[in-house]
Design an enzyme around this catalytic site. Structure first.
Site, short mmCIF file in Angstrom:
data_model
loop_
_atom_site.label_atom_id
_atom_site.label_comp_id
_atom_site.label_asym_id
_atom_site.label_seq_id
_atom_site.Cartn_x
_atom_site.Cartn_y
_atom_site.Cartn_z
N ARG A 151 -20.20 17.92 -9.13
CA ARG A 151 -19.59 18.49 -10.33
C ARG A 151 -18.16 18.00 -10.54
NH1 ARG A 151 -22.82 22.94 -8.74
NH2 ARG A 151 -21.16 23.80 -7.43
N ASP B 174 -8.21 -3.74 7.00
CA ASP B 174 -7.20 -2.68 7.13
C ASP B 174 -6.65 -2.67 8.56
OD1 ASP B 174 -5.56 -0.64 6.25
OD2 ASP B 174 -7.06 0.94 6.51
N HIS C 47 -14.66 3.93 9.48
CA HIS C 47 -14.24 4.32 8.14
C HIS C 47 -15.44 4.70 7.27
CE1 HIS C 47 -10.48 2.36 9.31
NE2 HIS C 47 -9.90 2.89 8.24
N HIS D 93 -5.39 6.06 -2.07
CA HIS D 93 -4.67 7.22 -1.54
C HIS D 93 -4.39 8.20 -2.67
CE1 HIS D 93 -4.10 6.07 2.64
NE2 HIS D 93 -3.98 4.83 2.21
N GLY E 215 -9.03 7.92 2.15
CA GLY E 215 -7.78 8.22 1.47
C GLY E 215 -7.99 8.65 0.03
N ALA F 4 -5.85 5.52 11.36
CA ALA F 4 -4.63 4.75 11.07
C ALA F 4 -4.97 3.26 11.06
CB ALA F 4 -3.55 5.04 12.12
N GLU G 118 0.87 -1.17 0.00
CA GLU G 118 0.00 0.00 0.00
C GLU G 118 0.91 1.23 0.00
OE1 GLU G 118 -3.82 1.94 2.35
OE2 GLU G 118 -2.53 0.52 3.40
#
Length: 369
Positions: free
Chosen positions: A215, A262, A239, A183, A208, A297, A117
């Protein structure tokens, strides 16, 4: 031969209320109706976590094989029979040493592979990734890692807007490695360019990433709508709101939605101070955040808890099972080997009580003691 009978079986797109699973030689030999009376136990295929950084006080992020075994064993007790060891953004030497250290664990079957990642991620959307080690994609570095892993490197997350990102995605795909988008501060167009280049996974979609706007739809809407892409979702209520999860799955369908944890080392451990990729993490009430800025985290989630959360968000047990097992297995190229209860596949089973908590786990035909 082992027979699990008198149970509710979640097998693919069907539910057998009073069923059985027969196992021979570590593989599923037969699934059917038992007519013996169900005892309230539910059997689902072993969970497949394609994005996890650690658990049980141990981490994958340092490249320590003993710690990797501990983390994998912790998640196995929670029903995760297949997982990728996810590493966060790191210096080149650590990425290389971790690849070499984990390759034997992949050969042994402790890990299904490695997921990098980073480090080819957006500075603006790095989240809990260490910004000191972020860099632009390097074909030479990727080639070195893939060669060193000899099949161990299975997925790499890339921000598609970075210089050289599309070439990196094409290289990964050409070498049999799954390219994921995450991310990222990409636009809709830049995201779809990454998909066109071969990316097939969205890394913890919504998190992330540039937030969607009507728009400027950005990566979230692009990934949810992209037919080739499997979207990862962290179903922990932190999350993602449960309503967001349910909405997203209504767009992708369960065949393109993969539950992930995660999880970091703090999963299964008390609240306190931890480390993630060289950065301090404070865990309070089970929620992990960077001490420097409060960014989320990772998580302290396990796949059985994610499964329960998805079911509690209004998804059917069939859909939740597909998202926890079948879809992630297919996303990393293992759909012909595991991820569902079908004759010929590896016998990975999780037995759940009436509240959907794990009571027993089987991996490759052997019960976890």
């Amino acid at each position: 031969m082992t027979v699990v009978s008198g149970v509710r079986v979640i097998a693919g797109d069907r539910v057998i209320e009073d069923g059985f699973v027969r196992i021979e030689g570590g593989r599923i030999a037969e699934v059917g109706e038992s007519r013996s009376g169900s005892d309230g136990t539910t059997v689902v295929p072993g969970f497949v976590d394609i994005h996890v950084h650690g658990g049980g006080g141990a981490t994958f992020t340092t490249g320590d094989p003993d710690a990797a075994r501990t983390a994998a064993a912790y998640h196995l007790r929670h029903g995760t029979t297949t997982l990728l060891a996810s590493l966060v953004t790191s210096p080149p030497d650590l990425m290389l040493s971790a690849t070499k250290a984990f390759a034997p664990l992949v050969t042994e079957g402790v890990l299904a592979g490695m997921h990098f990642e980073g480090p080819y991620l957006s500075q603006a959307r790095c989240g809990a990734q260490n910004p000191a080690y972020l860099r632009h994609p390097s074909l030479d570095e990727l080639t070195t890692l893939i060669d060193a892993g000899d099949g161990a490197v299975r997925m790499v997350t890339v921000a598609p807007e970075l210089p050289g990102a599309l070439d990196a995605i094409k290289l990964l795909v050409s070498r049999g490695v799954v390219a994921a988008i995450g991310h990222t501060d990409a636009t809709w167009e830049e995201t779809l360019a990454g998909v066109d280049a071969g990316a097939t996974v969205g890394t913890h979609v919504f998190n992330g990433m540039r937030p969607p706007h009507h728009r400027q739809p950005g990566p979230v809407f692009a990934l949810l709508g992209a037919t080739p892409v499997t979207c990862e979702f962290v179903a922990d209520g932190v999350h993602l709101h449960d309503g967001t999860l349910a909405f997203a799955v209504s767009v992708t369908g369960p065949a393109r939605a993969a539950l992930i944890t995660d999880a970091m080392a703090a999963a299964g451990m008390p609240d306190g101070e931890y480390d993630l990729g060289g950065q301090g993490v404070a865990v309070a009430d089970g929620v992990a955040r960077l001490t420097r800025d409060g960014s989320i985290a990772g998580s302290t989630l396990t796949m059985d808890a994610a499964f329960r959360r998805a079911a509690g968000a209004g998804l059917s047990l069939v859909d939740a099972s597909r998202m926890a097992s079948t879809t992630p297995a297919a996303a990393i190229g293992l759909g012909d080997e595991l991820g569902t209860l079908r004759p010929g596949l590896r016998a990975d089973l999780v037995l759940l009580d009436q509240s959907l908590h794990v009571t027993r786990v089987m991996r490759a035909g052997t019960w976890l003691s």
